[in-house]
Design a protein around this motif. Structure first.
Motif, PDB file in Angstrom:
ATOM      1  N   MET A  91       0.798  -1.227   0.000  1.00 15.11           N
ATOM      2  CA  MET A  91       0.000   0.000   0.000  1.00 15.11           C
ATOM      3  C   MET A  91       0.830   1.276   0.000  1.00 15.11           C
ATOM      4  SD  MET A  91      -3.036  -0.744  -0.365  1.00 15.11           S
ATOM      5  CE  MET A  91      -2.740  -2.283  -1.207  1.00 15.11           C
ATOM      6  N   GLN A  92       2.141   1.163   0.074  1.00 14.77           N
ATOM      7  CA  GLN A  92       2.978   2.365   0.062  1.00 14.77           C
ATOM      8  C   GLN A  92       2.633   3.211  -1.164  1.00 14.77           C
ATOM      9  OE1 GLN A  92       4.910   3.625   2.270  1.00 14.77           O
ATOM     10  NE2 GLN A  92       5.347   1.915   3.628  1.00 14.77           N
ATOM     11  N   PRO A  93       2.451   4.501  -0.982  1.00 15.49           N
ATOM     12  CA  PRO A  93       2.098   5.352  -2.114  1.00 15.49           C
ATOM     13  C   PRO A  93       3.108   5.276  -3.266  1.00 15.49           C
ATOM     14  CG  PRO A  93       1.792   6.528  -0.064  1.00 15.49           C
ATOM     15  CD  PRO A  93       2.458   5.227   0.278  1.00 15.49           C
ATOM     16  N   GLY A  94       4.367   5.050  -2.972  1.00 18.24           N
ATOM     17  CA  GLY A  94       5.381   4.980  -4.009  1.00 18.24           C
ATOM     18  C   GLY A  94       5.413   3.665  -4.763  1.00 18.24           C
ATOM     19  N   ASN A  95       4.676   2.671  -4.303  1.00 17.33           N
ATOM     20  CA  ASN A  95       4.623   1.379  -4.972  1.00 17.33           C
ATOM     21  C   ASN A  95       3.693   1.517  -6.179  1.00 17.33           C
ATOM     22  OD1 ASN A  95       4.169  -1.230  -5.845  1.00 17.33           O
ATOM     23  ND2 ASN A  95       3.599  -2.037  -3.843  1.00 17.33           N
ATOM     24  N   GLY A  96       4.265   1.516  -7.360  1.00 24.90           N
ATOM     25  CA  GLY A  96       3.478   1.740  -8.570  1.00 24.90           C
ATOM     26  C   GLY A  96       2.684   0.542  -9.054  1.00 24.90           C
ATOM     27  N   LYS A  97       2.873  -0.600  -8.398  1.00 24.91           N
ATOM     28  CA  LYS A  97       2.154  -1.796  -8.829  1.00 24.91           C
ATOM     29  C   LYS A  97       0.670  -1.660  -8.490  1.00 24.91           C
ATOM     30  CE  LYS A  97       2.177  -6.738  -8.783  1.00 24.91           C
ATOM     31  NZ  LYS A  97       2.698  -7.979  -8.332  1.00 24.91           N
ATOM     32  N   GLN A  98      -0.172  -2.054  -9.430  1.00 24.65           N
ATOM     33  CA  GLN A  98      -1.615  -2.000  -9.197  1.00 24.65           C
ATOM     34  C   GLN A  98      -2.098  -3.348  -8.676  1.00 24.65           C
ATOM     35  OE1 GLN A  98      -3.593  -0.656 -12.741  1.00 24.65           O
ATOM     36  NE2 GLN A  98      -2.775   1.392 -12.542  1.00 24.65           N
ATOM     37  N   TYR A  99      -3.043  -3.292  -7.779  1.00 25.32           N
ATOM     38  CA  TYR A  99      -3.632  -4.498  -7.196  1.00 25.32           C
ATOM     39  C   TYR A  99      -5.133  -4.466  -7.421  1.00 25.32           C
ATOM     40  CZ  TYR A  99       0.871  -4.673  -4.869  1.00 25.32           C
ATOM     41  OH  TYR A  99       2.217  -4.708  -4.622  1.00 25.32           O
ATOM     42  N   LYS A 100      -5.693  -5.615  -7.652  1.00 23.19           N
ATOM     43  CA  LYS A 100      -7.135  -5.720  -7.837  1.00 23.19           C
ATOM     44  C   LYS A 100      -7.788  -5.753  -6.451  1.00 23.19           C
ATOM     45  CE  LYS A 100     -10.334  -8.154 -10.802  1.00 23.19           C
ATOM     46  NZ  LYS A 100     -10.510  -7.227 -11.898  1.00 23.19           N
ATOM     47  N   PHE A 162      -1.242   0.387   8.020  1.00 21.30           N
ATOM     48  CA  PHE A 162      -1.842  -0.084   6.769  1.00 21.30           C
ATOM     49  C   PHE A 162      -2.948   0.864   6.312  1.00 21.30           C
ATOM     50  CE2 PHE A 162      -5.474  -2.208   4.829  1.00 21.30           C
ATOM     51  CZ  PHE A 162      -4.910  -2.664   3.645  1.00 21.30           C
ATOM     52  N   VAL A 163      -3.841   1.227   7.229  1.00 24.81           N
ATOM     53  CA  VAL A 163      -4.965   2.106   6.892  1.00 24.81           C
ATOM     54  C   VAL A 163      -4.456   3.453   6.372  1.00 24.81           C
ATOM     55  CG1 VAL A 163      -6.872   3.446   7.913  1.00 24.81           C
ATOM     56  CG2 VAL A 163      -6.669   0.998   8.391  1.00 24.81           C
ATOM     57  N   VAL A 164      -3.484   4.028   7.060  1.00 24.03           N
ATOM     58  CA  VAL A 164      -2.979   5.342   6.653  1.00 24.03           C
ATOM     59  C   VAL A 164      -2.262   5.254   5.310  1.00 24.03           C
ATOM     60  CG1 VAL A 164      -1.395   7.223   7.262  1.00 24.03           C
ATOM     61  CG2 VAL A 164      -2.876   6.214   9.020  1.00 24.03           C
ATOM     62  N   ARG A 165      -1.428   4.248   5.108  1.00 19.93           N
ATOM     63  CA  ARG A 165      -0.707   4.118   3.828  1.00 19.93           C
ATOM     64  C   ARG A 165      -1.684   3.862   2.676  1.00 19.93           C
ATOM     65  NH1 ARG A 165       2.331   6.817   6.236  1.00 19.93           N
ATOM     66  NH2 ARG A 165       3.865   5.907   7.620  1.00 19.93           N
ATOM     67  N   HIS A 166      -2.703   3.068   2.930  1.00 15.47           N
ATOM     68  CA  HIS A 166      -3.728   2.798   1.924  1.00 15.47           C
ATOM     69  C   HIS A 166      -4.432   4.097   1.531  1.00 15.47           C
ATOM     70  CE1 HIS A 166      -7.792   0.888   0.808  1.00 15.47           C
ATOM     71  NE2 HIS A 166      -6.964   0.585  -0.171  1.00 15.47           N
ATOM     72  N   GLN A 167      -4.733   4.915   2.521  1.00 13.86           N
ATOM     73  CA  GLN A 167      -5.386   6.186   2.244  1.00 13.86           C
ATOM     74  C   GLN A 167      -4.465   7.125   1.476  1.00 13.86           C
ATOM     75  OE1 GLN A 167      -6.889   7.564   6.012  1.00 13.86           O
ATOM     76  NE2 GLN A 167      -8.566   6.096   5.967  1.00 13.86           N
ATOM     77  N   GLU A 168      -3.206   7.176   1.860  1.00 13.50           N
ATOM     78  CA  GLU A 168      -2.256   8.022   1.131  1.00 13.50           C
ATOM     79  C   GLU A 168      -2.197   7.606  -0.339  1.00 13.50           C
ATOM     80  OE1 GLU A 168       1.113   9.295   4.402  1.00 13.50           O
ATOM     81  OE2 GLU A 168       1.234   7.287   3.527  1.00 13.50           O
ATOM     82  N   ARG A 169      -2.135   6.311  -0.562  1.00 14.68           N
ATOM     83  CA  ARG A 169      -2.040   5.781  -1.929  1.00 14.68           C
ATOM     84  C   ARG A 169      -3.225   6.247  -2.791  1.00 14.68           C
ATOM     85  NH1 ARG A 169       0.541   1.242  -4.283  1.00 14.68           N
ATOM     86  NH2 ARG A 169      -0.658   0.216  -5.904  1.00 14.68           N
ATOM     87  N   HIS A 170      -4.442   6.117  -2.257  1.00 17.48           N
ATOM     88  CA  HIS A 170      -5.618   6.442  -3.054  1.00 17.48           C
ATOM     89  C   HIS A 170      -5.934   7.944  -3.102  1.00 17.48           C
ATOM     90  CE1 HIS A 170      -6.565   2.450  -4.355  1.00 17.48           C
ATOM     91  NE2 HIS A 170      -6.416   2.016  -3.120  1.00 17.48           N
ATOM     92  N   VAL A 171      -5.517   8.698  -2.104  1.00 12.22           N
ATOM     93  CA  VAL A 171      -5.670  10.158  -2.202  1.00 12.22           C
ATOM     94  C   VAL A 171      -4.715  10.678  -3.270  1.00 12.22           C
ATOM     95  CG1 VAL A 171      -5.334  12.368  -1.007  1.00 12.22           C
ATOM     96  CG2 VAL A 171      -6.656  10.539   0.086  1.00 12.22           C
ATOM     97  N   GLN A 172      -3.513  10.121  -3.339  1.00 11.74           N
ATOM     98  CA  GLN A 172      -2.596  10.504  -4.423  1.00 11.74           C
ATOM     99  C   GLN A 172      -3.203  10.148  -5.785  1.00 11.74           C
ATOM    100  OE1 GLN A 172       1.404   9.070  -3.873  1.00 11.74           O
ATOM    101  NE2 GLN A 172       1.685  10.250  -1.994  1.00 11.74           N
ATOM    102  N   GLN A 173      -3.837   8.996  -5.864  1.00 11.31           N
ATOM    103  CA  GLN A 173      -4.518   8.595  -7.101  1.00 11.31           C
ATOM    104  C   GLN A 173      -5.611   9.610  -7.442  1.00 11.31           C
ATOM    105  OE1 GLN A 173      -6.464   4.787  -6.788  1.00 11.31           O
ATOM    106  NE2 GLN A 173      -7.187   4.815  -8.902  1.00 11.31           N
ATOM    107  N   ALA A 174      -6.374  10.013  -6.447  1.00 10.50           N
ATOM    108  CA  ALA A 174      -7.446  10.999  -6.665  1.00 10.50           C
ATOM    109  C   ALA A 174      -6.873  12.334  -7.131  1.00 10.50           C
ATOM    110  CB  ALA A 174      -8.257  11.179  -5.384  1.00 10.50           C
ATOM    111  N   LEU A 175      -5.737  12.729  -6.580  1.00 14.33           N
ATOM    112  CA  LEU A 175      -5.108  13.991  -6.991  1.00 14.33           C
ATOM    113  C   LEU A 175      -4.610  13.916  -8.436  1.00 14.33           C
ATOM    114  CD1 LEU A 175      -3.206  14.845  -3.692  1.00 14.33           C
ATOM    115  CD2 LEU A 175      -5.192  16.050  -4.639  1.00 14.33           C
TER     116      LEU A 175
END
Length: 190
Positions: A91-100, A162-175
């Protein structure tokens, strides 16, 4: 890392997420909030709804764990299990791999409104309270069932990160989606 520093860093991350949503996303018009770069990618609202679905599970699970887990007698180091480390790394925001994502957490095609933003911000406020309350908890105690397979448990600290990193990842996606929406709306004007 000691528990105090760990929790302070997570609180700062949550405040940054709140600020990003309030300043960067909340003022967007409906076109930008619902813009999808491709049919497979999520809109800004879908990114946040995905996080809301996780928060509806993890905030109460974390609240229960924080209430029930015995308090740590002293400030200790936060430890990671293999599962916790793997989950956080994914879930790290810098991890560019996509997960289903699991089907019930996938908001694609949902009818969403601006209320998604308000719910997201309310979940962040709850998470800040949980992070404050967690200062009195043994963060290494395995007490938070994993959402998609509840027989597995994460330590309280692992689950919070985990929760915070997951949120960072998807907020960056939203941005990123917001930037694409702005470019698309400018192209419509020209």
């Amino acid at each position: 890392m000691d528990t105090t520093t760990f929790l302070v860093q997570l609180q700062a991350a949550v405040r940054r997420l709140q600020a990003a949503v309030e300043t960067e996303l909340a003022s967007l018009d409906d076109f930008a909030l619902n813009f999808k770069p491709t049919s497979e990618q999520w809109s800004v609202l879908e990114c946040l709804e995905h996080l809301n679905r996780y928060s509806r599970y993890y905030n109460p699970a974390l609240g229960k764990a924080v209430q029930q887990v015995a308090s740590a007698t002293q400030s200790t180091l936060v430890r990671y299990s293999w599962l916790g480390r793997k989950s956080i790394t994914m879930m790290q925001p810098g991890n560019g791999k996509q997960y289903k994502t699991v089907k019930h957490m996938n908001p694609a095609g949902s009818a969403l409104s601006r209320e998604v933003l308000a719910e997201f911000l309310a979940h962040q406020t709850q998470l800040l309270v949980l992070l404050t309350d967690a200062q009195k908890t043994d963060l290494n105690k395995k007490a938070v069932p994993v959402e998609f397979f509840r027989l597995l448990k994460l330590g309280v600290g692992e689950a919070l990160e985990f929760v915070v990193r997951h949120q960072e990842r998807h907020v960056q996606q939203a941005l990123r989606t917001k930037q694409q929406a702005v470019r698309a709306s400018l192209a419509l004007v020209v």
